[in-house]
Design a protein around this motif. Sequence first.
Motif, PDB file in Angstrom:
ATOM      1  N   GLU A   1       0.815  -1.215   0.000  1.00  0.00           N
ATOM      2  CA  GLU A   1       0.000   0.000   0.000  1.00  0.00           C
ATOM      3  C   GLU A   1       0.851   1.268   0.000  1.00  0.00           C
ATOM      4  O   GLU A   1       0.397   2.320  -0.472  1.00  0.00           O
ATOM      5  CB  GLU A   1      -0.941   0.001   1.208  1.00  0.00           C
ATOM      6  CG  GLU A   1      -2.118  -0.951   1.092  1.00  0.00           C
ATOM      7  CD  GLU A   1      -1.787  -2.368   1.527  1.00  0.00           C
ATOM      8  OE1 GLU A   1      -2.719  -3.200   1.604  1.00  0.00           O
ATOM      9  OE2 GLU A   1      -0.593  -2.651   1.796  1.00  0.00           O
TER      10      GLU A   1
ATOM     11  N   GLU B   1      -8.718   0.897  -3.925  1.00  0.00           N
ATOM     12  CA  GLU B   1      -8.643   2.197  -3.256  1.00  0.00           C
ATOM     13  C   GLU B   1      -9.145   2.078  -1.817  1.00  0.00           C
ATOM     14  O   GLU B   1      -8.587   2.698  -0.901  1.00  0.00           O
ATOM     15  CB  GLU B   1      -9.478   3.237  -4.015  1.00  0.00           C
ATOM     16  CG  GLU B   1      -9.070   3.449  -5.465  1.00  0.00           C
ATOM     17  CD  GLU B   1      -7.744   4.191  -5.626  1.00  0.00           C
ATOM     18  OE1 GLU B   1      -7.125   4.557  -4.601  1.00  0.00           O
ATOM     19  OE2 GLU B   1      -7.320   4.392  -6.783  1.00  0.00           O
ATOM     20  N   ASP B   2     -10.184   1.271  -1.607  1.00  0.00           N
ATOM     21  CA  ASP B   2     -10.699   1.073  -0.247  1.00  0.00           C
ATOM     22  C   ASP B   2      -9.657   0.396   0.639  1.00  0.00           C
ATOM     23  O   ASP B   2      -9.527   0.730   1.826  1.00  0.00           O
ATOM     24  CB  ASP B   2     -11.977   0.236  -0.277  1.00  0.00           C
ATOM     25  CG  ASP B   2     -13.166   1.002  -0.840  1.00  0.00           C
ATOM     26  OD1 ASP B   2     -13.099   2.253  -0.883  1.00  0.00           O
ATOM     27  OD2 ASP B   2     -14.156   0.353  -1.235  1.00  0.00           O
TER      28      ASP B   2
ATOM     29  N   ASP C   1      -7.217   3.052   1.664  1.00  0.00           N
ATOM     30  CA  ASP C   1      -7.796   3.954   2.666  1.00  0.00           C
ATOM     31  C   ASP C   1      -7.803   3.298   4.049  1.00  0.00           C
ATOM     32  O   ASP C   1      -7.467   3.943   5.057  1.00  0.00           O
ATOM     33  CB  ASP C   1      -9.226   4.334   2.273  1.00  0.00           C
ATOM     34  CG  ASP C   1      -9.278   5.264   1.064  1.00  0.00           C
ATOM     35  OD1 ASP C   1      -8.232   5.878   0.746  1.00  0.00           O
ATOM     36  OD2 ASP C   1     -10.350   5.366   0.440  1.00  0.00           O
ATOM     37  N   GLU C   2      -8.190   2.030   4.090  1.00  0.00           N
ATOM     38  CA  GLU C   2      -8.216   1.319   5.372  1.00  0.00           C
ATOM     39  C   GLU C   2      -6.810   1.174   5.937  1.00  0.00           C
ATOM     40  O   GLU C   2      -6.580   1.351   7.142  1.00  0.00           O
ATOM     41  CB  GLU C   2      -8.854  -0.059   5.185  1.00  0.00           C
ATOM     42  CG  GLU C   2      -8.968  -0.854   6.479  1.00  0.00           C
ATOM     43  CD  GLU C   2      -9.616  -2.214   6.272  1.00  0.00           C
ATOM     44  OE1 GLU C   2      -9.680  -2.980   7.254  1.00  0.00           O
ATOM     45  OE2 GLU C   2     -10.055  -2.503   5.135  1.00  0.00           O
TER      46      GLU C   2
ATOM     47  N   GLU D   1      -5.609   4.482   7.434  1.00  0.00           N
ATOM     48  CA  GLU D   1      -6.194   4.755   8.747  1.00  0.00           C
ATOM     49  C   GLU D   1      -5.510   3.930   9.834  1.00  0.00           C
ATOM     50  O   GLU D   1      -5.249   4.428  10.938  1.00  0.00           O
ATOM     51  CB  GLU D   1      -7.698   4.461   8.725  1.00  0.00           C
ATOM     52  CG  GLU D   1      -8.519   5.515   8.006  1.00  0.00           C
ATOM     53  CD  GLU D   1      -8.300   6.907   8.588  1.00  0.00           C
ATOM     54  OE1 GLU D   1      -8.409   7.062   9.829  1.00  0.00           O
ATOM     55  OE2 GLU D   1      -7.989   7.828   7.814  1.00  0.00           O
TER      56      GLU D   1
END
Length: 372
Positions: free
Chosen positions: A119, A159-160, A163-164, A167
């Motif tokens: 990532e 993309e999710d 994002d996870e 975070e």
Amino acid sequence: MEAARRDLDLMRDSPAAWPQLRYEPATGADGFEYDRHAARRAGLLWAMQYDRRADDLPLLRLLAEQEAVCRRSAPFQGLTEETELAGFLLAEHARVEDVWLHWQIKRANFDTWCGYDVEHLVAAGVQATVDFVRVSAHPDRADVLERLLDDDGQPCVSEDDVDEWAENERSRFPADLATEDPLRWVERAKLIGDTALARRWLDEWAAGRERDKSTLGVLRYELADLGAFALAAQAQRESLRYADTDWERASAWQSLAELERLAGDHRAAWQALGECRRALADVSGWTEVGLGRMYVEQLFLLACSADDELAGVVFAEADRQAGDVPRLPLVVLRAAADAADKVGDQARAEHYRRLRDAEQQRIDVERGRATP
């Protein structure tokens, strides 16, 4: 942190000083190679974690680049928290062109290949990064695309997913110093060689905590790592109540014996080894496993450390137990020879030296460093 903040201010004002941060191999007093500037880079990264600025990107890129060089060049390589922090802070800038720098870290060694999250490479956006790499003439283009795409030519993360991941990393590396885990600062203080600071952070972490199995395990490890062996032994002694099986009891007593020896309480170490042997009596085949060999090693090490009267008693027991444990490893045979010398038993010293030298020869032949 004050020293790290001052150093960050210096680097922000003086780019001419940045070469002082480059990877530079050096040899420590222990004979091991290390990076002379690793601790300084680490301090800068810590300061950046809690004071994030957009115009730090050039400095951050240099730090990330040197972390990649260090991971590639250091004798033990590995993947450190500082390398991951550099990668995370760089990813937070979300610049697609930094994919190549993340790739340098990713491919630095086996550990980074497995542990440095993919990532990082697509933090500027999955499709945007793939498109950028596809039209690039960079020499790593094909390798990066192979890692970013699956067998069907589709991105291996969404993309999710990114994002996870971001975070989770923000929780792992908080921007607010007040929310940081004190245990992280224990490790950071050890990295810069500030034992007193590490102890303060460890005490803060332990304050008010229930001294349960988990807490005692952390205290035992950290206190021993800081050289506070008597306190580590105290934590280990408290944890004995959580040993439920004969194997666990033998292991726990053996660990306590080592800590008591290192703390200089040789009588307590001898008592702990006696309890270890009693527990081993109910462990089937204990002479054939590592725990049994470690028990014998601790006996010989205690004989090396204890005063003359106790040393003789311990050596006699170690010598007797060693006769029942086959295939003693080199480290045990070295301790045995030293212990025999310590108590003045020249016949047994010669016996263990012969075994030691034969085992060393076997290892050298196996590794191709000697001929049979």
